[in-house]
Design an enzyme around this catalytic site. Structure first.
Site, PDB file in Angstrom:
ATOM      1  N   THR A   1      22.739  29.238 108.811  1.00  0.00           N
ATOM      2  CA  THR A   1      22.192  29.622 107.830  1.00  0.00           C
ATOM      3  C   THR A   1      20.217  30.001 107.554  1.00  0.00           C
ATOM      4  O   THR A   1      19.442  28.026 108.177  1.00  0.00           O
ATOM      5  CB  THR A   1      22.799  29.163 106.477  1.00  0.00           C
ATOM      6  OG1 THR A   1      23.625  29.109 106.245  1.00  0.00           O
ATOM      7  CG2 THR A   1      21.596  29.366 105.413  1.00  0.00           C
TER       8      THR A   1
ATOM      9  N   GLY B   1      31.909  23.309 116.148  1.00  0.00           N
ATOM     10  CA  GLY B   1      33.230  23.057 114.687  1.00  0.00           C
ATOM     11  C   GLY B   1      32.458  22.083 113.454  1.00  0.00           C
ATOM     12  O   GLY B   1      31.028  21.678 113.610  1.00  0.00           O
ATOM     13  N   SER B   2      33.399  21.133 112.926  1.00  0.00           N
ATOM     14  CA  SER B   2      32.886  20.116 111.768  1.00  0.00           C
ATOM     15  C   SER B   2      32.449  18.440 112.419  1.00  0.00           C
ATOM     16  O   SER B   2      32.806  18.109 112.556  1.00  0.00           O
ATOM     17  CB  SER B   2      34.386  19.666 110.244  1.00  0.00           C
ATOM     18  OG  SER B   2      33.668  21.304 110.595  1.00  0.00           O
TER      19      SER B   2
ATOM     20  N   HIS C   1      40.451  43.419  87.993  1.00  0.00           N
ATOM     21  CA  HIS C   1      40.177  44.593  88.003  1.00  0.00           C
ATOM     22  C   HIS C   1      40.251  45.644  88.617  1.00  0.00           C
ATOM     23  O   HIS C   1      39.259  46.072  87.927  1.00  0.00           O
ATOM     24  CB  HIS C   1      38.010  44.001  88.477  1.00  0.00           C
ATOM     25  CG  HIS C   1      37.484  43.125  88.066  1.00  0.00           C
ATOM     26  ND1 HIS C   1      37.036  42.407  88.074  1.00  0.00           N
ATOM     27  CD2 HIS C   1      36.038  44.234  87.795  1.00  0.00           C
ATOM     28  CE1 HIS C   1      36.517  41.944  87.547  1.00  0.00           C
ATOM     29  NE2 HIS C   1      35.353  42.562  86.788  1.00  0.00           N
TER      30      HIS C   1
ATOM     31  N   ALA D   1      20.152  22.696 112.064  1.00  0.00           N
ATOM     32  CA  ALA D   1      21.069  22.774 113.007  1.00  0.00           C
ATOM     33  C   ALA D   1      22.006  21.686 113.762  1.00  0.00           C
ATOM     34  O   ALA D   1      22.061  21.048 114.458  1.00  0.00           O
ATOM     35  CB  ALA D   1      20.209  23.360 114.246  1.00  0.00           C
TER      36      ALA D   1
ATOM     37  N   GLU E   1      24.708  17.025 100.312  1.00  0.00           N
ATOM     38  CA  GLU E   1      24.674  18.658 100.289  1.00  0.00           C
ATOM     39  C   GLU E   1      26.319  19.318  99.947  1.00  0.00           C
ATOM     40  O   GLU E   1      26.326  20.038  99.727  1.00  0.00           O
ATOM     41  CB  GLU E   1      25.291  18.342 102.767  1.00  0.00           C
ATOM     42  CG  GLU E   1      25.662  19.735 102.759  1.00  0.00           C
ATOM     43  CD  GLU E   1      25.425  19.983 104.272  1.00  0.00           C
ATOM     44  OE1 GLU E   1      25.772  20.351 104.705  1.00  0.00           O
ATOM     45  OE2 GLU E   1      25.058  19.157 104.984  1.00  0.00           O
TER      46      GLU E   1
END
Length: 382
Positions: free
Chosen positions: A161, A134-135, A343, A127, A247
């Site tokens: 996540t 944000g970043s 597609h 977390a 990461e």
């Protein structure tokens, strides 16, 4: 064209053959249910633990396989190919959470948490991101105040996540408000034992539907002082900077595997789909688009493998990881767009894999540090 990654070996080949077969036959049939539930079953995590797919690079004394980052990359790739619903949750667990405990945890902390992470008894989350932040890690507002033999944790996090199901959450918080980035520490929050910790709603996303993404709230949440990662306050920012390259490389691993899969399924579709009396692959535009996608995918693969080799040797630097993250995820989104176009209308249907991969790809350019941040980091090296 047959291509085998330079970091592969015979043992990994055997592991991956068994792992992919298990994913396709046993776990993949549950993917649609997980997307509908916005959650992956705990049993699936335990199954991955039994397969040795969780924390495979952790030392055997802590329950891992004693492998290297090659094992972490192999698991991410195989999940991205066979069961993309689990690729991100497991990547966060394996390539982020477990790495922090291994690199910065005390021997007691490693003994306490890594075996559970390896077995699937514990599910990990990290977390960092906060509403409005944000970043920008320097803008953290979550506070951890020392009170005797514990910390009182206050603040909120978002876009986490595994947030709904995590048993162990690494929380970035300010332990000293006057020290800027030097005042950031990482605390290990055990969900079952932390009064004041609350999970928010499972957020609705345009993609990654099986991966739960949550808000987390801390209202005087109780965290034992022994859960301070590294045993010393003020090390959090430096710990994050040290592990962010790995990461970001994990994100690139997922991106390239997805590109390879999208080129494969679109080529198969173009061979089978007829228009104006012949397979659409025989039209020059279709063939040229797929030729371009195959070329860029192979280029991405070769650079990715070079980065993985550096990670295995402990030589991966921030610039190389930033290049890998931004370039491969940009190309992943371009590949998703062009393959969906080939597609036709079917590509816009959720039942078609290419449609799901199209919406899943977009977040890759945002999390782990936006691609704009990656370019900034690269520019600083010029």
């Amino acid at each position: 064209m047959s291509y085998r990654s330079s970091w592969m070996n015979d043992d990994l080949d055997i592991f991956r053959e068994t792992f992919r077969r298990y994913l396709s036959t046993t776990l993949s049939p549950w993917a649609q249910k997980w997307r509908a539930d916005k959650m992956i079953d705990k049993e699936a995590w335990l199954a991955l633990g039994e397969m040795g797919a969780l924390c495979p690079d952790m030392p055997e004394e802590y329950g891992g396989l004693g492998g290297t980052f090659a094992h972490v990359a192999a698991v991410i790739e195989d999940l991205e190919y066979e069961l993309p619903e689990m690729a991100l949750p497991v990547a966060v667990h394996n390539a982020i959470v477990a790495q922090y405990v291994l690199h910065f945890g005390s021997h007691e902390q490693k003994q306490r948490w890594i075996p559970g992470l390896a077995s699937g008894q514990l599910i990990g989350a990290i977390a960092m991101t906060e509403p409005g932040g944000g970043s920008d890690l320097r803008a953290l507002r979550t506070r951890a105040t020392r009170e005797g033999n514990a910390y009182a944790l206050n603040g909120s996090k978002t876009f986490i996540t595994n947030g709904q199901i995590a048993d162990l959450v690494i929380v970035a918080a300010k332990t000293d408000l006057e020290q800027g980035t030097k005042g950031i520490s990482l605390l290990m929050v055990e969900a079952d034992g932390s009064d004041g910790f609350r999970r928010g709603k499972n957020l609705d996303k345009i993609g990654m539907h099986a991966s739960d993404t949550s808000e987390l709230f801390f209202d005087n949440a109780f965290v034992p002082a022994e859960n301070l990662l590294g045993g010393q306050e003020g090390q959090g920012f430096y710990q994050m900077m040290e592990l962010l390259p790995k990461e970001r490389l994990a994100i690139a691993v997922s991106a390239v595997a997805s590109m390879e899969r999208m080129v494969q399924i679109t080529t198969d579709y173009a061979k089978e789909r007829n228009a104006f009396g012949k397979p659409i692959l025989e039209f020059q535009n279709t063939a040229f688009v797929l030729a371009e996608r195959k070329s860029e995918t192979l280029i991405a693969r070769v650079f990715l493998d070079w980065c993985i080799e550096r990670a295995i040797r402990g030589e991966l630097d921030q610039v190389a990881a930033s290049i890998a993250k931004y370039w491969t995820t940009d190309k992943q989104c371009e590949t998703a767009d062009e393959c969906l176009q080939l597609h036709g209308g079917y590509g816009y249907m959720d039942e078609y894999e290419i449609g799901r991969r199209y919406v899943d790809a977009r977040i890759q350019r945002i999390y782990g540090g936006t691609n704009e941040i990656m370019k900034l980091l690269i520019a600083r090296s010029l």
